[in-house]
Design a protein around this motif. Structure first.
Motif, PDB file in Angstrom:
ATOM      1  N   LYS A  79      16.004   9.140  50.902  1.00 10.91           N
ATOM      2  CA  LYS A  79      16.510  10.367  50.268  1.00 10.91           C
ATOM      3  C   LYS A  79      15.594  10.863  49.163  1.00 10.91           C
ATOM      4  CE  LYS A  79      21.303   9.439  51.316  1.00 10.91           C
ATOM      5  NZ  LYS A  79      22.511   8.794  50.858  1.00 10.91           N
ATOM      6  N   GLY A  80      14.413  10.254  49.067  1.00  9.51           N
ATOM      7  CA  GLY A  80      13.504  10.615  47.991  1.00  9.51           C
ATOM      8  C   GLY A  80      13.924   9.925  46.694  1.00  9.51           C
ATOM      9  N   ILE A  81      13.078  10.006  45.710  1.00 10.22           N
ATOM     10  CA  ILE A  81      13.392   9.407  44.402  1.00 10.22           C
ATOM     11  C   ILE A  81      12.688  10.227  43.320  1.00 10.22           C
ATOM     12  CG2 ILE A  81      11.480   7.737  44.571  1.00 10.22           C
ATOM     13  CD1 ILE A  81      13.370   5.752  43.035  1.00 10.22           C
ATOM     14  N   SER A  82      13.312  10.342  42.163  1.00  6.71           N
ATOM     15  CA  SER A  82      12.646  11.113  41.104  1.00  6.71           C
ATOM     16  C   SER A  82      11.542  10.256  40.490  1.00  6.71           C
ATOM     17  CB  SER A  82      13.655  11.534  40.035  1.00  6.71           C
ATOM     18  OG  SER A  82      13.797  10.521  39.077  1.00  6.71           O
ATOM     19  N   TYR A  93       7.012   8.651  49.720  1.00  8.63           N
ATOM     20  CA  TYR A  93       6.678   7.268  49.415  1.00  8.63           C
ATOM     21  C   TYR A  93       7.578   6.329  50.202  1.00  8.63           C
ATOM     22  CZ  TYR A  93       5.239   3.157  46.819  1.00  8.63           C
ATOM     23  OH  TYR A  93       4.748   1.921  46.476  1.00  8.63           O
ATOM     24  N   TYR A  94       6.985   5.292  50.724  1.00 14.36           N
ATOM     25  CA  TYR A  94       7.655   4.333  51.600  1.00 14.36           C
ATOM     26  C   TYR A  94       8.983   3.799  51.009  1.00 14.36           C
ATOM     27  CZ  TYR A  94       8.281  -0.062  54.116  1.00 14.36           C
ATOM     28  OH  TYR A  94       8.794  -1.094  54.842  1.00 14.36           O
ATOM     29  N   GLY A  95      10.034   3.828  51.813  1.00  8.62           N
ATOM     30  CA  GLY A  95      11.269   3.120  51.465  1.00  8.62           C
ATOM     31  C   GLY A  95      12.319   3.915  50.718  1.00  8.62           C
ATOM     32  N   PHE A  96      12.145   5.234  50.599  1.00  4.18           N
ATOM     33  CA  PHE A  96      13.156   6.041  49.900  1.00  4.18           C
ATOM     34  C   PHE A  96      13.595   7.210  50.789  1.00  4.18           C
ATOM     35  CE2 PHE A  96      10.739   3.899  46.624  1.00  4.18           C
ATOM     36  CZ  PHE A  96      11.751   3.359  45.844  1.00  4.18           C
ATOM     37  N   LEU A 130      11.521   6.193  39.380  1.00  5.17           N
ATOM     38  CA  LEU A 130      10.558   5.253  39.969  1.00  5.17           C
ATOM     39  C   LEU A 130       9.718   4.612  38.868  1.00  5.17           C
ATOM     40  CD1 LEU A 130       9.543   4.096  42.658  1.00  5.17           C
ATOM     41  CD2 LEU A 130       7.896   5.950  42.760  1.00  5.17           C
ATOM     42  N   LYS A 165      10.900  15.098  42.490  1.00  9.76           N
ATOM     43  CA  LYS A 165      11.372  14.320  43.630  1.00  9.76           C
ATOM     44  C   LYS A 165      10.187  13.882  44.486  1.00  9.76           C
ATOM     45  CE  LYS A 165      15.291  14.272  46.700  1.00  9.76           C
ATOM     46  NZ  LYS A 165      16.273  15.082  47.429  1.00  9.76           N
ATOM     47  N   GLU A 224       9.132  12.425  47.996  1.00  8.96           N
ATOM     48  CA  GLU A 224       9.739  12.265  49.312  1.00  8.96           C
ATOM     49  C   GLU A 224       8.788  11.647  50.325  1.00  8.96           C
ATOM     50  OE1 GLU A 224      11.107  16.397  49.454  1.00  8.96           O
ATOM     51  OE2 GLU A 224      13.118  15.571  49.674  1.00  8.96           O
ATOM     52  N   ARG A 284      11.749   2.154  36.808  1.00  6.26           N
ATOM     53  CA  ARG A 284      12.006   0.930  37.573  1.00  6.26           C
ATOM     54  C   ARG A 284      10.785   0.014  37.553  1.00  6.26           C
ATOM     55  NH1 ARG A 284      15.101   2.404  43.188  1.00  6.26           N
ATOM     56  NH2 ARG A 284      16.935   3.342  42.250  1.00  6.26           N
TER      57      ARG A 284
END
Lengths: 104, 289
Positions: B51-54, B46-49, B58, B42, B44, B61
């Protein structure tokens, strides 16, 4: 002073009997890292004129010298003072590191 | 023929591809290694997430974004870079020609910690077969590794050396390899590489010992440092030295992301990938003019 090209014929005179330290760059035409080091070596030769002699040994042409100094990887830089190896370094390096090798 | 060949598909490589492809250049990304990002559970910071992102999401994507814009994503392992009028990037299965190469392969691994390796560097221990094969004419050499990179290095040595053995140091050698490859594999775990002024022998935990003249280190996949060394790209330790435009000492070779050192952060990799991409665009345009 430009970089001196060493052969078995001029080695004794230019290196072993040199009054000033000699830095030798063991290189080959097909070695990319050696080619990329060349401008730095040339620069040091110019800047250190009179203080240090900067020389090159083409390992394809001068196998006896290559063997004599136990070179097994290029580029290798060897510093010789009064006929003896005082410092040695392998691989690409920046100008500061080469100057350090010369004790400068 | 590509305008830009990017090695590595992490945030730095993908970012470089986004800018270069949108400048109407022909771009590919070659990648094989599992990126560090994919493994991050996860993210937590990085800009723009909110709720965090795995890392895995990322990463995929980013790859999808590049693909949609027309970047060729090539799943292959890079084993060598060389220069013949243009840059040639050799992989296990093919070779690609490009005007510019952007190295974005992440942080280099640590050197293997086998006793004797550090002490005998340049005295029989080498990290580049193409550079040092010359010194092993008619001699017995080993390659330390178990993958395609080790096989590539062994192939460079075969025409010169008397005998080439791949030492896998306890690992299984890769399957599906060239059956005609005239190389022995030794899978025993290595205890020490011995020699006084130069490599003389290799000793195993099994108690066995072999005399040998040199060992080429080629573990895993060729790292940024390994590839850089072959081309003469200047390194500081294992990190690639770049200028403010992300260009290395070799015109046309750029590097970005974790392989240049500094903060090991996505934001830094994205910035450097962007900068490398923009610099590559102006490099190619100026060259044309």
């Amino acid at each position: 002073m430009s970089v001196l090209h060493l052969t078995s014929d001029n080695f004794e005179r230019e290196v072993i009997k040199s009054d000033i330290p000699v830095m030798i760059d063991f290189w080959a035409n097909w070695c990319m890292p050696c080619k990329m080091m060349s401008p730095i070596v040339d620069e040091i030769a110019k800047e250190m004129e009179g203080k240090v002699k900067v020389a090159k040994v083409n390992i394809d042409e001068e196998q006896a010298l290559t063997l004599k100094y136990g070179i097994m990887s290029i580029p290798t830089f060897v510093v010789i003072k009064n006929g003896n190896v005082v410092n040695q370094s392998i691989g690409m390096q920046d100008k500061q590191e080469l100057l350090k090798l010369l004790g400068i | 023929m590509y305008d830009v060949i990017i090695i590595g598909s992490g945030p730095a490589g993908i970012s470089a591809s986004l800018y270069t492809i949108r400048a109407n250049l022909k771009v590919c990304i070659i990648s094989k290694n599992e990126s560090v990002l994919e493994k991050a559970e996860k993210i937590e910071n990085y800009y723009g997430f909110p709720k965090g992102i795995s890392g895995n999401v990322l990463n995929s994507r980013g790859t999808e974004q590049a693909k949609n814009l027309g970047v060729d994503i090539i799943n292959d392992e890079v084993v060598n870079i060389k220069y013949e009028k243009n840059f040639i990037v050799e992989t296990v299965n093919s070779r690609y020609e490009g005007k510019v190469v952007i190295i974005a392969t992440g942080k280099s691994r640590k050197s293997p910690s086998i006793k004797g390796i550090k002490e005998l560097e340049g005295k029989g221990i080498s990290y580049c077969a193409i550079c040092d094969a010359f010194f092993y004419k008619g001699k017995e050499v080993g390659v330390l590794g178990n993958g395609n990179y080790a096989i590539h290095e062994a192939k460079e040595l075969l025409p010169v050396a008397k005998k080439v053995t791949i030492y896998t140091n306890g690992k299984k050698p890769i399957e599906n390899r060239d059956e005609e490859l005239n190389v022995d594999f030794v899978e025993d775990e290595i205890k020490e590489i011995k020699g006084t002024n130069k490599v003389e022998s290799i000793e195993f935990f099994s108690g066995e010992k072999r005399n040998i003249d040199g060992i080429f280190i080629a573990e895993g996949i060729a790292s940024s440092g390994d590839l850089a060394k072959k081309m003469g790209v200047m390194l500081k330790g294992k990190e690639i030295i770049v200028n403010e435009n992300m260009m290395t000492n070799i015109p046309g070779i750029f590097a970005c992301g974790d392989c240049t050192g500094g903060l090991l952060q996505i934001s830094k990799a994205v910035y450097e990938g962007t900068k490398a991409g923009l610099s590559a665009i102006s490099y190619i345009r100026n060259k044309k003019g």
